[in-house]
Design a protein around this motif. Structure first.
Motif, mmCIF file in Angstrom:
data_model
loop_
_atom_site.group_PDB
_atom_site.id
_atom_site.type_symbol
_atom_site.label_atom_id
_atom_site.label_comp_id
_atom_site.label_asym_id
_atom_site.label_seq_id
_atom_site.Cartn_x
_atom_site.Cartn_y
_atom_site.Cartn_z
ATOM 1 N N LYS A 17 -9.605 -26.864 -20.157
ATOM 2 C CA LYS A 17 -10.778 -25.992 -20.057
ATOM 3 C C LYS A 17 -11.976 -26.772 -19.521
ATOM 4 C CE LYS A 17 -9.223 -22.968 -23.757
ATOM 5 N NZ LYS A 17 -9.446 -22.491 -25.122
ATOM 6 N N GLN A 18 -12.129 -28.014 -19.997
ATOM 7 C CA GLN A 18 -13.215 -28.859 -19.504
ATOM 8 C C GLN A 18 -13.013 -29.174 -18.022
ATOM 9 O OE1 GLN A 18 -15.929 -29.586 -21.362
ATOM 10 N NE2 GLN A 18 -14.946 -28.237 -22.841
ATOM 11 N N ARG A 19 -11.759 -29.420 -17.648
ATOM 12 C CA ARG A 19 -11.448 -29.659 -16.236
ATOM 13 C C ARG A 19 -11.851 -28.469 -15.391
ATOM 14 N NH1 ARG A 19 -5.360 -29.662 -14.724
ATOM 15 N NH2 ARG A 19 -5.697 -27.568 -15.552
ATOM 16 N N ASP A 20 -11.513 -27.277 -15.850
ATOM 17 C CA ASP A 20 -11.835 -26.064 -15.094
ATOM 18 C C ASP A 20 -13.343 -25.917 -14.902
ATOM 19 O OD1 ASP A 20 -9.122 -25.591 -15.028
ATOM 20 O OD2 ASP A 20 -9.167 -24.047 -16.596
ATOM 21 N N LEU A 21 -14.105 -26.230 -15.945
ATOM 22 C CA LEU A 21 -15.571 -26.164 -15.832
ATOM 23 C C LEU A 21 -16.085 -27.137 -14.774
ATOM 24 C CD1 LEU A 21 -16.583 -25.964 -19.599
ATOM 25 C CD2 LEU A 21 -16.758 -24.135 -17.901
ATOM 26 N N LEU A 22 -15.561 -28.353 -14.788
ATOM 27 C CA LEU A 22 -15.990 -29.358 -13.815
ATOM 28 C C LEU A 22 -15.590 -28.962 -12.394
ATOM 29 C CD1 LEU A 22 -15.104 -32.531 -15.887
ATOM 30 C CD2 LEU A 22 -17.406 -31.822 -15.171
ATOM 31 N N GLU A 23 -14.384 -28.445 -12.243
ATOM 32 C CA GLU A 23 -13.935 -28.027 -10.913
ATOM 33 C C GLU A 23 -14.755 -26.852 -10.397
ATOM 34 O OE1 GLU A 23 -9.336 -29.602 -10.846
ATOM 35 O OE2 GLU A 23 -9.700 -27.516 -11.387
ATOM 36 N N ASN A 24 -15.152 -25.960 -11.279
ATOM 37 C CA ASN A 24 -15.996 -24.833 -10.875
ATOM 38 C C ASN A 24 -17.375 -25.290 -10.417
ATOM 39 O OD1 ASN A 24 -14.035 -22.900 -11.317
ATOM 40 N ND2 ASN A 24 -14.666 -22.521 -13.422
ATOM 41 N N GLN A 25 -17.763 -26.503 -10.804
ATOM 42 C CA GLN A 25 -19.036 -27.073 -10.371
ATOM 43 C C GLN A 25 -18.878 -27.905 -9.096
ATOM 44 O OE1 GLN A 25 -20.560 -29.261 -13.731
ATOM 45 N NE2 GLN A 25 -20.885 -27.417 -14.941
ATOM 46 N N GLY A 26 -17.672 -27.910 -8.542
ATOM 47 C CA GLY A 26 -17.424 -28.596 -7.275
ATOM 48 C C GLY A 26 -16.848 -29.997 -7.379
ATOM 49 N N HIS A 27 -16.499 -30.439 -8.592
ATOM 50 C CA HIS A 27 -15.930 -31.772 -8.773
ATOM 51 C C HIS A 27 -14.413 -31.718 -8.609
ATOM 52 C CE1 HIS A 27 -19.780 -33.247 -10.117
ATOM 53 N NE2 HIS A 27 -19.850 -32.233 -10.980
ATOM 54 N N GLU A 28 -13.840 -32.860 -8.299
ATOM 55 C CA GLU A 28 -12.386 -32.986 -8.208
ATOM 56 C C GLU A 28 -11.904 -33.766 -9.419
ATOM 57 O OE1 GLU A 28 -8.947 -34.906 -5.312
ATOM 58 O OE2 GLU A 28 -11.057 -35.150 -4.797
ATOM 59 N N VAL A 29 -11.138 -33.128 -10.285
ATOM 60 C CA VAL A 29 -10.595 -33.789 -11.473
ATOM 61 C C VAL A 29 -9.186 -34.245 -11.137
ATOM 62 C CG1 VAL A 29 -9.991 -33.554 -13.909
ATOM 63 C CG2 VAL A 29 -12.043 -32.415 -13.006
ATOM 64 N N ILE A 30 -8.962 -35.553 -11.241
ATOM 65 C CA ILE A 30 -7.677 -36.127 -10.822
ATOM 66 C C ILE A 30 -6.874 -36.642 -12.014
ATOM 67 C CG2 ILE A 30 -8.361 -36.632 -8.458
ATOM 68 C CD1 ILE A 30 -8.973 -39.474 -9.293
ATOM 69 N N SER A 31 -6.903 -35.914 -13.096
ATOM 70 C CA SER A 31 -6.143 -36.254 -14.301
ATOM 71 C C SER A 31 -4.830 -35.475 -14.288
ATOM 72 C CB SER A 31 -6.960 -35.906 -15.550
ATOM 73 O OG SER A 31 -8.194 -36.563 -15.538
ATOM 74 N N HIS A 32 -3.838 -36.018 -13.585
ATOM 75 C CA HIS A 32 -2.562 -35.310 -13.462
ATOM 76 C C HIS A 32 -1.855 -35.124 -14.797
ATOM 77 C CE1 HIS A 32 -3.261 -36.483 -9.242
ATOM 78 N NE2 HIS A 32 -2.681 -35.321 -9.018
ATOM 79 N N TRP A 33 -2.159 -35.979 -15.760
ATOM 80 C CA TRP A 33 -1.488 -35.887 -17.050
ATOM 81 C C TRP A 33 -1.814 -34.577 -17.772
ATOM 82 C CZ3 TRP A 33 -3.702 -35.581 -21.911
ATOM 83 C CH2 TRP A 33 -5.077 -35.767 -21.980
ATOM 84 N N LEU A 34 -2.933 -33.957 -17.419
ATOM 85 C CA LEU A 34 -3.309 -32.695 -18.070
ATOM 86 C C LEU A 34 -2.303 -31.579 -17.783
ATOM 87 C CD1 LEU A 34 -7.164 -32.638 -17.438
ATOM 88 C CD2 LEU A 34 -5.975 -33.081 -19.599
ATOM 89 N N ASP A 35 -1.572 -31.710 -16.690
ATOM 90 C CA ASP A 35 -0.614 -30.670 -16.313
ATOM 91 C C ASP A 35 0.821 -31.019 -16.675
ATOM 92 O OD1 ASP A 35 -2.547 -28.934 -15.178
ATOM 93 O OD2 ASP A 35 -2.665 -30.274 -13.461
ATOM 94 N N ALA A 36 1.017 -32.133 -17.374
ATOM 95 C CA ALA A 36 2.367 -32.516 -17.788
ATOM 96 C C ALA A 36 2.913 -31.464 -18.749
ATOM 97 C CB ALA A 36 2.344 -33.888 -18.457
ATOM 98 N N ASN A 37 4.130 -31.068 -18.541
ATOM 99 C CA ASN A 37 4.754 -30.041 -19.369
ATOM 100 C C ASN A 37 5.974 -30.655 -20.054
ATOM 101 O OD1 ASN A 37 5.553 -27.680 -20.542
ATOM 102 N ND2 ASN A 37 6.233 -26.705 -18.677
ATOM 103 N N GLU A 38 5.813 -30.986 -21.311
ATOM 104 C CA GLU A 38 6.877 -31.653 -22.052
ATOM 105 C C GLU A 38 7.855 -30.662 -22.683
ATOM 106 O OE1 GLU A 38 7.694 -34.823 -22.162
ATOM 107 O OE2 GLU A 38 6.085 -35.006 -20.723
ATOM 108 N N LEU A 39 9.135 -30.980 -22.567
ATOM 109 C CA LEU A 39 10.171 -30.181 -23.198
ATOM 110 C C LEU A 39 10.734 -30.883 -24.434
ATOM 111 C CD1 LEU A 39 12.072 -29.047 -19.990
ATOM 112 C CD2 LEU A 39 10.380 -27.765 -21.316
ATOM 113 N N GLY A 40 10.273 -32.055 -24.701
ATOM 114 C CA GLY A 40 10.736 -32.843 -25.835
ATOM 115 C C GLY A 40 10.078 -34.197 -25.777
ATOM 116 N N TYR A 41 10.472 -35.090 -26.656
ATOM 117 C CA TYR A 41 9.875 -36.424 -26.671
ATOM 118 C C TYR A 41 10.429 -37.231 -25.506
ATOM 119 C CZ TYR A 41 7.686 -40.556 -28.503
ATOM 120 O OH TYR A 41 6.890 -41.640 -28.664
ATOM 121 N N PRO A 42 9.556 -37.673 -24.594
ATOM 122 C CA PRO A 42 10.055 -38.377 -23.411
ATOM 123 C C PRO A 42 10.554 -39.782 -23.734
ATOM 124 C CG PRO A 42 7.669 -38.266 -23.385
ATOM 125 C CD PRO A 42 8.121 -37.485 -24.579
#
Length: 66
Positions: A17-42
């Motif tokens: 949600k914080q990323r979305d706020l920053l991106e809506n202000q024109g910033h580029e958020v490069i935290s790819h880990w925020l989109d990691a989708n875990e199916l179990g303990y890696p």
């Protein structure tokens, strides 16, 4: 501005949600880990891959938020 957001893995939903706020202000958020989708303990190899992506993102950032 390129921004990296760091935080606990369990707080990804809140930080997205914080990323979305920053991106809506024109910033580029490069935290790819925020989109990691875990199916179990890696496994260790998967964690190593994540850390390599994180380091690449951090090196490219202009602002680091912890």
């Amino acid at each position: 501005m390129k921004i990296f957001i760091a935080g606990k893995f369990e707080t990804r939903a809140k930080l997205r949600k914080q990323r979305d706020l920053l991106e809506n202000q024109g910033h580029e958020v490069i935290s790819h880990w925020l989109d990691a989708n875990e199916l179990g303990y890696p496994c260790d190899a998967l964690w190593q891959g994540y850390s390599e992506i994180d380091f690449r993102d951090i090196r490219a950032t202009e602002l680091f938020i912890l």
